[in-house]
Design an enzyme around this catalytic site. Structure first.
Site, PDB file in Angstrom:
ATOM      1  N   GLU A 139       0.812  -1.227   0.000  1.00 38.67           N
ATOM      2  CA  GLU A 139       0.000   0.000   0.000  1.00 38.67           C
ATOM      3  C   GLU A 139       0.841   1.270   0.000  1.00 38.67           C
ATOM      4  O   GLU A 139       0.660   2.166   0.828  1.00 38.67           O
ATOM      5  CB  GLU A 139      -0.982  -0.029   1.180  1.00 38.67           C
ATOM      6  CG  GLU A 139      -1.917  -1.225   1.109  1.00 38.67           C
ATOM      7  CD  GLU A 139      -2.868  -1.336   2.292  1.00 38.67           C
ATOM      8  OE1 GLU A 139      -2.822  -0.462   3.184  1.00 38.67           O
ATOM      9  OE2 GLU A 139      -3.650  -2.303   2.325  1.00 38.67           O
TER      10      GLU A 139
ATOM     11  N   GLU B  64      -6.110 -10.400  -2.115  1.00 36.61           N
ATOM     12  CA  GLU B  64      -6.953 -10.244  -0.921  1.00 36.61           C
ATOM     13  C   GLU B  64      -8.428 -10.110  -1.294  1.00 36.61           C
ATOM     14  O   GLU B  64      -9.151  -9.298  -0.720  1.00 36.61           O
ATOM     15  CB  GLU B  64      -6.512  -9.015  -0.109  1.00 36.61           C
ATOM     16  CG  GLU B  64      -5.057  -9.030   0.319  1.00 36.61           C
ATOM     17  CD  GLU B  64      -4.655  -7.836   1.168  1.00 36.61           C
ATOM     18  OE1 GLU B  64      -5.562  -7.179   1.752  1.00 36.61           O
ATOM     19  OE2 GLU B  64      -3.459  -7.541   1.260  1.00 36.61           O
TER      20      GLU B  64
END
Length: 356
Positions: free
Chosen positions: A156, A264
């Protein structure tokens, strides 16, 4: 012979009810083993508390071939305030994966959201900060060398709105955003040379601006010599993004020729803080399954060498981070299986895409 793809795609039946409307009566469909029909590994996130859950372990054994530690391989768990390490939980997950003949995926080495006090205290001493940064990556990535098939090395890095990159304790301690990312990949390659090394991020399909920023970052880092050998898209899908948007991004991602990890996957039915969603649940499920089907089909369309794995962030709805604490209203159904282990509609969307 029955065409499996056609059979899995069979529509629901409609039956008359007193109101004059048609009620949904699901047709019983087979539940094929995902790992047996997919030509690539099928993964799931886990925590140690689930390893002794019989329903969970039976589902994993039947459908999955790879495990990712949900949070017990993160710095938040491993690194202690005095700079020491604890490995009890991730070692249990590694042992379970080995005993069950499952691939193990490492998540995550460096993440902006975990600015650990051990490192925060060192931000004024760049040499010490760098040495501890290297030590952490070497120790953690090296611990399961030869077992972990891939690592989310940096997680991220792109800002929430996609307009730039996140400034964080790592960029502050190492003199720049690109600097901390490049160093993390260099150190991970030294510690785990056999593993595929991923730059992982979220909302890449949901937000085209963020997706474009991520792609530019990958291009820049590769030109700088970063040993990035895999690209991770978390795929926490917004069920209301336009049809085709996922496919477009996946094609753009594939242009680098690197292995791609859907890392994910989940797809919430909730409104995520926006105005109350008054649409019937059936309509929201239709949107959800359409987006999951598009993602699965776009992944299937990749060259085989780029299909690293297709991972869901949990197994059953009750395992999801979206169903924890005050987030759980008991209604969301973001994963492939329900609380009892039954296949949700999005399971069939994925299975239909994967079936030969």
């Amino acid at each position: 012979m029955i065409d499996r793809r056609a059979f899995l795609a069979a529509p629901v039946a409609l039956a008359a009810c007193g109101s004059g409307e048609a009620a949904v009566v699901p047709i019983e469909r087979p539940v094929p083993s995902l790992k047996s029909i997919a030509p690539f590994p099928i993964g799931a996130a886990c925590m140690t508390g689930q390893l002794s859950d019989r329903v969970w372990s039976n589902l994993v054994s039947e459908h999955f071939s790879q495990l990712t530690a949900d949070w017990e391989m993160k710095m938040e768990y491993i690194l202690q305030r005095d700079g020491s390490f604890r490995f009890d939980a991730p070692d249990r997950i590694a042992a379970f994966a080995r005993d069950q003949n499952l691939r193990l995926f490492g998540h995550t080495l460096i993440w902006y959201a975990q600015s650990h006090p051990w490192f925060e205290a060192l931000t004024g001493d760049r040499a010490r900060f760098a040495a501890e940064y290297d030590r952490y990556i070497a120790t953690v990535a090296g611990r399961w060398r030869g077992q972990v098939v891939g690592w989310d090395v940096v997680n991220e890095a792109v800002s929430e709105d996609g307009q730039g990159l996140r400034d964080c304790v790592w960029s502050q301690g190492l003199g720049g955003i690109d600097a901390y990312i490049l160093r993390a990949f260099e150190q991970a390659k030294l510690a785990a040379p056999e593993a595929v090394l991923f730059l992982n991020d979220y909302n890449l399909e949901n937000n085209p601006v963020k997706g474009a920023t991520y792609l530019r970052l990958v291009e820049r880092l590769l030109k700088a010599g970063a040993p990035i050998t895999g690209l991770g898209t978390q795929s926490h899908l917004d069920i209301d993004i336009p049809a085709g948007q996922i496919t477009v991004f996946m094609r753009e991602l594939a242009q680098f020729g690197l292995p791609i990890h859907v890392s994910e996957l989940d797809a919430s039915l909730r409104d995520d803080g926006r105005l109350p969603d008054l649409r019937p649940r059936r309509q929201r499920i239709e949107r959800q399954t359409a987006r999951v089907a598009e993602l699965a089909e776009a992944f299937m369309a990749l060259p085989r060498a780029q299909q690293f794995a297709f991972t869901t962030w949990g197994v059953r709805d009750i395992d999801s981070w979206l169903r924890r604490g005050d987030k759980d209203d008991g209604q969301d159904s973001p994963l492939l299986f329900d609380a009892k282990g039954g296949a949700n509609p999005m399971f069939h969307a994925a299975a239909n895409a994967f079936a030969p």
